[in-house]
Design a protein around this motif. Structure first.
Motif, PDB file in Angstrom:
ATOM      1  N   GLN A 156      57.934  31.444  27.907  1.00 44.29           N
ATOM      2  CA  GLN A 156      59.260  31.582  28.524  1.00 44.29           C
ATOM      3  C   GLN A 156      59.951  32.816  27.962  1.00 44.29           C
ATOM      4  O   GLN A 156      59.860  33.112  26.763  1.00 44.29           O
ATOM      5  CB  GLN A 156      60.082  30.324  28.251  1.00 44.29           C
ATOM      6  N   ALA A 157      60.631  33.555  28.833  1.00 46.61           N
ATOM      7  CA  ALA A 157      61.371  34.743  28.396  1.00 46.61           C
ATOM      8  C   ALA A 157      62.454  35.058  29.410  1.00 46.61           C
ATOM      9  O   ALA A 157      62.391  34.643  30.575  1.00 46.61           O
ATOM     10  CB  ALA A 157      60.436  35.942  28.236  1.00 46.61           C
ATOM     11  N   ASP A 158      63.459  35.807  28.969  1.00 45.91           N
ATOM     12  CA  ASP A 158      64.516  36.303  29.842  1.00 45.91           C
ATOM     13  C   ASP A 158      64.504  37.830  29.810  1.00 45.91           C
ATOM     14  O   ASP A 158      64.657  38.434  28.753  1.00 45.91           O
ATOM     15  CB  ASP A 158      65.893  35.789  29.387  1.00 45.91           C
ATOM     16  N   ASN A 159      64.285  38.427  30.981  1.00 46.68           N
ATOM     17  CA  ASN A 159      64.276  39.894  31.103  1.00 46.68           C
ATOM     18  C   ASN A 159      63.323  40.549  30.097  1.00 46.68           C
ATOM     19  O   ASN A 159      63.694  41.456  29.363  1.00 46.68           O
ATOM     20  CB  ASN A 159      65.682  40.447  30.940  1.00 46.68           C
ATOM     21  N   PHE A 160      62.090  40.055  30.072  1.00 46.98           N
ATOM     22  CA  PHE A 160      61.069  40.613  29.194  1.00 46.98           C
ATOM     23  C   PHE A 160      60.545  41.910  29.810  1.00 46.98           C
ATOM     24  O   PHE A 160      60.072  41.920  30.945  1.00 46.98           O
ATOM     25  CB  PHE A 160      59.928  39.615  29.012  1.00 46.98           C
ATOM     26  N   LYS A 161      60.632  43.010  29.092  1.00 45.32           N
ATOM     27  CA  LYS A 161      60.284  44.324  29.642  1.00 45.32           C
ATOM     28  C   LYS A 161      58.786  44.578  29.557  1.00 45.32           C
ATOM     29  O   LYS A 161      58.160  44.384  28.517  1.00 45.32           O
ATOM     30  CB  LYS A 161      61.045  45.429  28.912  1.00 45.32           C
ATOM     31  N   VAL A 162      58.217  45.007  30.689  1.00 47.32           N
ATOM     32  CA  VAL A 162      56.801  45.323  30.786  1.00 47.32           C
ATOM     33  C   VAL A 162      56.673  46.724  31.383  1.00 47.32           C
ATOM     34  O   VAL A 162      57.335  47.051  32.364  1.00 47.32           O
ATOM     35  CB  VAL A 162      56.062  44.298  31.677  1.00 47.32           C
ATOM     36  N   ASP A 163      55.820  47.531  30.782  1.00 44.37           N
ATOM     37  CA  ASP A 163      55.619  48.909  31.231  1.00 44.37           C
ATOM     38  C   ASP A 163      54.152  49.108  31.572  1.00 44.37           C
ATOM     39  O   ASP A 163      53.299  49.113  30.684  1.00 44.37           O
ATOM     40  CB  ASP A 163      56.062  49.893  30.135  1.00 44.37           C
ATOM     41  N   ILE A 164      53.845  49.214  32.865  1.00 45.31           N
ATOM     42  CA  ILE A 164      52.473  49.466  33.305  1.00 45.31           C
ATOM     43  C   ILE A 164      52.359  50.966  33.556  1.00 45.31           C
ATOM     44  O   ILE A 164      52.942  51.479  34.521  1.00 45.31           O
ATOM     45  CB  ILE A 164      52.147  48.681  34.583  1.00 45.31           C
ATOM     46  N   PRO A 165      51.640  51.712  32.710  1.00 53.03           N
ATOM     47  CA  PRO A 165      51.625  53.176  32.804  1.00 53.03           C
ATOM     48  C   PRO A 165      51.239  53.665  34.195  1.00 53.03           C
ATOM     49  O   PRO A 165      50.364  53.108  34.852  1.00 53.03           O
ATOM     50  CB  PRO A 165      50.570  53.581  31.756  1.00 53.03           C
ATOM     51  N   SER A 166      51.950  54.676  34.651  1.00 51.93           N
ATOM     52  CA  SER A 166      51.693  55.360  35.923  1.00 51.93           C
ATOM     53  C   SER A 166      51.864  54.457  37.138  1.00 51.93           C
ATOM     54  O   SER A 166      51.402  54.789  38.226  1.00 51.93           O
ATOM     55  CB  SER A 166      50.282  55.962  35.936  1.00 51.93           C
ATOM     56  N   MET A 167      52.513  53.293  36.966  1.00 46.78           N
ATOM     57  CA  MET A 167      52.692  52.415  38.119  1.00 46.78           C
ATOM     58  C   MET A 167      54.057  51.733  38.150  1.00 46.78           C
ATOM     59  O   MET A 167      54.750  51.802  39.164  1.00 46.78           O
ATOM     60  CB  MET A 167      51.587  51.357  38.169  1.00 46.78           C
ATOM     61  N   ALA A 168      54.451  51.053  37.074  1.00 47.37           N
ATOM     62  CA  ALA A 168      55.663  50.243  37.194  1.00 47.37           C
ATOM     63  C   ALA A 168      56.306  49.964  35.851  1.00 47.37           C
ATOM     64  O   ALA A 168      55.632  49.885  34.824  1.00 47.37           O
ATOM     65  CB  ALA A 168      55.335  48.919  37.888  1.00 47.37           C
ATOM     66  N   LYS A 169      57.611  49.811  35.900  1.00 48.02           N
ATOM     67  CA  LYS A 169      58.387  49.260  34.798  1.00 48.02           C
ATOM     68  C   LYS A 169      59.104  48.031  35.358  1.00 48.02           C
ATOM     69  O   LYS A 169      59.715  48.110  36.427  1.00 48.02           O
ATOM     70  CB  LYS A 169      59.405  50.271  34.265  1.00 48.02           C
ATOM     71  N   LEU A 170      59.000  46.902  34.647  1.00 45.79           N
ATOM     72  CA  LEU A 170      59.560  45.664  35.164  1.00 45.79           C
ATOM     73  C   LEU A 170      60.302  44.902  34.076  1.00 45.79           C
ATOM     74  O   LEU A 170      60.013  45.049  32.890  1.00 45.79           O
ATOM     75  CB  LEU A 170      58.454  44.749  35.718  1.00 45.79           C
ATOM     76  N   LYS A 171      61.247  44.090  34.519  1.00 45.30           N
ATOM     77  CA  LYS A 171      61.830  43.053  33.684  1.00 45.30           C
ATOM     78  C   LYS A 171      61.465  41.730  34.333  1.00 45.30           C
ATOM     79  O   LYS A 171      61.784  41.507  35.507  1.00 45.30           O
ATOM     80  CB  LYS A 171      63.353  43.201  33.587  1.00 45.30           C
ATOM     81  N   ILE A 172      60.787  40.867  33.592  1.00 50.12           N
ATOM     82  CA  ILE A 172      60.352  39.601  34.160  1.00 50.12           C
ATOM     83  C   ILE A 172      60.897  38.451  33.328  1.00 50.12           C
ATOM     84  O   ILE A 172      61.063  38.566  32.115  1.00 50.12           O
ATOM     85  CB  ILE A 172      58.811  39.509  34.259  1.00 50.12           C
ATOM     86  N   SER A 173      61.192  37.352  34.002  1.00 58.60           N
ATOM     87  CA  SER A 173      61.681  36.141  33.339  1.00 58.60           C
ATOM     88  C   SER A 173      60.731  35.001  33.694  1.00 58.60           C
ATOM     89  O   SER A 173      60.957  34.270  34.665  1.00 58.60           O
ATOM     90  CB  SER A 173      63.107  35.821  33.781  1.00 58.60           C
ATOM     91  N   PRO A 174      59.649  34.855  32.925  1.00 61.36           N
ATOM     92  CA  PRO A 174      58.681  33.805  33.247  1.00 61.36           C
ATOM     93  C   PRO A 174      59.060  32.474  32.605  1.00 61.36           C
ATOM     94  O   PRO A 174      59.667  32.423  31.534  1.00 61.36           O
ATOM     95  CB  PRO A 174      57.382  34.352  32.635  1.00 61.36           C
ATOM     96  N   ASN A 175      58.707  31.418  33.278  1.00 63.33           N
ATOM     97  CA  ASN A 175      58.726  30.072  32.720  1.00 63.33           C
ATOM     98  C   ASN A 175      57.461  29.400  33.250  1.00 63.33           C
ATOM     99  O   ASN A 175      57.467  28.748  34.280  1.00 63.33           O
ATOM    100  CB  ASN A 175      59.982  29.317  33.139  1.00 63.33           C
ATOM    101  N   VAL A 176      56.370  29.614  32.521  1.00 58.18           N
ATOM    102  CA  VAL A 176      55.033  29.310  33.018  1.00 58.18           C
ATOM    103  C   VAL A 176      54.338  28.330  32.082  1.00 58.18           C
ATOM    104  O   VAL A 176      54.464  28.442  30.863  1.00 58.18           O
ATOM    105  CB  VAL A 176      54.198  30.609  33.144  1.00 58.18           C
ATOM    106  N   VAL A 177      53.607  27.386  32.665  1.00 59.82           N
ATOM    107  CA  VAL A 177      52.872  26.379  31.885  1.00 59.82           C
ATOM    108  C   VAL A 177      51.392  26.445  32.247  1.00 59.82           C
ATOM    109  O   VAL A 177      51.028  26.483  33.431  1.00 59.82           O
ATOM    110  CB  VAL A 177      53.406  24.957  32.160  1.00 59.82           C
ATOM    111  N   VAL A 178      50.550  26.487  31.224  1.00 60.17           N
ATOM    112  CA  VAL A 178      49.100  26.391  31.402  1.00 60.17           C
ATOM    113  C   VAL A 178      48.641  25.073  30.804  1.00 60.17           C
ATOM    114  O   VAL A 178      48.897  24.790  29.636  1.00 60.17           O
ATOM    115  CB  VAL A 178      48.367  27.560  30.714  1.00 60.17           C
ATOM    116  N   LYS A 179      47.987  24.248  31.626  1.00 59.30           N
ATOM    117  CA  LYS A 179      47.445  22.978  31.159  1.00 59.30           C
ATOM    118  C   LYS A 179      45.926  23.008  31.292  1.00 59.30           C
ATOM    119  O   LYS A 179      45.397  23.515  32.282  1.00 59.30           O
ATOM    120  CB  LYS A 179      48.014  21.812  31.970  1.00 59.30           C
ATOM    121  N   ALA A 180      45.254  22.464  30.282  1.00 60.89           N
ATOM    122  CA  ALA A 180      43.794  22.486  30.295  1.00 60.89           C
ATOM    123  C   ALA A 180      43.236  21.139  29.866  1.00 60.89           C
ATOM    124  O   ALA A 180      43.826  20.441  29.038  1.00 60.89           O
ATOM    125  CB  ALA A 180      43.265  23.586  29.366  1.00 60.89           C
ATOM    126  N   SER A 181      42.107  20.799  30.473  1.00 59.01           N
ATOM    127  CA  SER A 181      41.324  19.626  30.107  1.00 59.01           C
ATOM    128  C   SER A 181      39.867  20.009  30.363  1.00 59.01           C
ATOM    129  O   SER A 181      39.601  21.097  30.882  1.00 59.01           O
ATOM    130  CB  SER A 181      41.749  18.419  30.951  1.00 59.01           C
TER     131      SER A 181
END
Length: 348
Positions: A156-181
């Motif tokens: 989980q994050a609020d306005n987490f900055k991500v920089d993909i070189p030569s393509m994009a700069k983003l601020k993302i706010s994920p709330n993601v769950v990974v479940k495994a069995s």
């Protein structure tokens, strides 16, 4: 370099004792004192596993110039139960992580991961701190029934900055769950993109289908239909089925600049994956769009891209008109309408 390495294994009277001590380049020690009683039947576990001050900077010799990794791994675990129902108690900690890697779209100024083991369960807490944002991680696992173990991790994050070189700069706010069995890997949650600046000068190699007249010499040729309907991995190498259900919200401050098209984007998408089929559902809207290419200056009056399954086959509903300021007679509206499936739209 390993200045010191000692391993002592002893089997007597149906019991196993294993002791080891490894000194890794004078930057950490890994020690084992493992006991298994009654090897033929009960296989009772006992003993400890320790890591003292192991520095992650050992990996720096693998990186290119300008890349770096630092941090410390500390652990003390004790074993109990038996091989059928193992008990694990203690801690595993990764501390003070700092990274600067080309493969990561952000630098880490402080990373922490703390795992606590309590017999047949564990908890995970941690975070990734960058120069201007923070991602929180927590989770849990249980192996009380070893053949039906479960694990869950949330990011989980609020306005987490991500920089993909030569393509994009983003601020993302994920709330993601990974479940495994043992049989299922499930990804779900929400990802908000309130801000982004995307500038694409050239598409990646895998974005365009093979030309109709191109012959692949070193492998089977794939038809256009196969490329459009290509399958994604339906399970992991260990046999877990993969499924996902992600909601992606594109906010009002997302701008795209690609191939002469400059526009704002917004919309809501749902990404679903099941049994190897990746489905995309929802709509992206083009706002305040402008297209300049081949001597044309077009204003996008309507721009809707709707998805109802195949990611490669959205429905287009686009109207673009020539800039009235560039027209000799501004009472005349000239433009183009594009309606229909992306593979065979009707252009008027």
């Amino acid at each position: 370099d390993i200045p010191k390495l000692s391993v002592n294994a002893d089997i007597q009277n149906n019991n196993l004792t294993l002791k080891s001590d490894i000194n890794v380049q004078n930057q950490g020690r890994i020690g084992t004192d493992l006991k298994i009683h009654d090897l033929s039947k009960g296989r009772q576990l006992g003993g400890t596993f320790t890591i003292k001050g192991l520095r992650l900077s050992l990996a720096n010799q693998l990186f290119s110039s300008g890349e770096s990794l630092d941090g410390e791994v500390v652990s003390r675990l004790s074993f109990g139960g038996n091989l059928e129902k193992p008990l694990l108690n203690g801690n595993f900690d990764i501390r003070n992580v700092k990274t600067k890697l080309k493969s990561l779209p952000f630098d880490v100024t402080d990373g922490q991961v703390a795992i606590r083991f309590n017999g047949t369960s564990s908890t995970l807490n941690g975070h990734v701190q960058t120069p201007d944002s923070k991602l929180n991680i927590n989770g849990q696992a249980n192996w009380a029934h070893i053949n039906n173990w479960t694990a869950e991790v949330r990011a989980q994050a609020d306005n987490f900055k991500v920089d993909i070189p030569s393509m994009a700069k983003l601020k993302i706010s994920p709330n993601v769950v990974v479940k495994a069995s043992p049989k299922l890997l499930d990804l779900s949650g929400n990802v908000d993109i309130p801000w982004a600046r995307i500038a694409i000068e050239s598409l990646p190699d895998n974005a365009e289908p093979v030309s109709e007249d191109e012959v692949i010499l070193n492998g089977p040729r794939k038809s256009k239909e196969e490329l459009i309907n290509r399958q994604f991995a339906s399970e992991t190498k260990s046999g877990m089925q993969i499924q996902s259900d992600l909601k992606i919200k594109i906010g009002d401050d997302v701008h795209l600049d690609a191939y002469g098209l400059k526009t704002n984007l917004n919309g809501l998408l749902s990404v679903k994956q099941d049994k190897g089929n990746l489905g995309l559902f929802g709509q992206i809207n083009l706002k305040n769009g402008r297209y300049a290419s081949f001597g044309q200056d077009l204003l996008i009056r309507k721009g809707q891209i709707s998805f109802s399954g195949l990611p490669s086959q959205p429905m287009l509903n686009i109207e673009a008109i020539r800039n009235p300021e560039a027209m000799e007679d501004n009472k005349v509206t000239a433009g183009v309408k594009v309606i229909g499936m992306a593979s065979s739209p009707q252009v008027t």
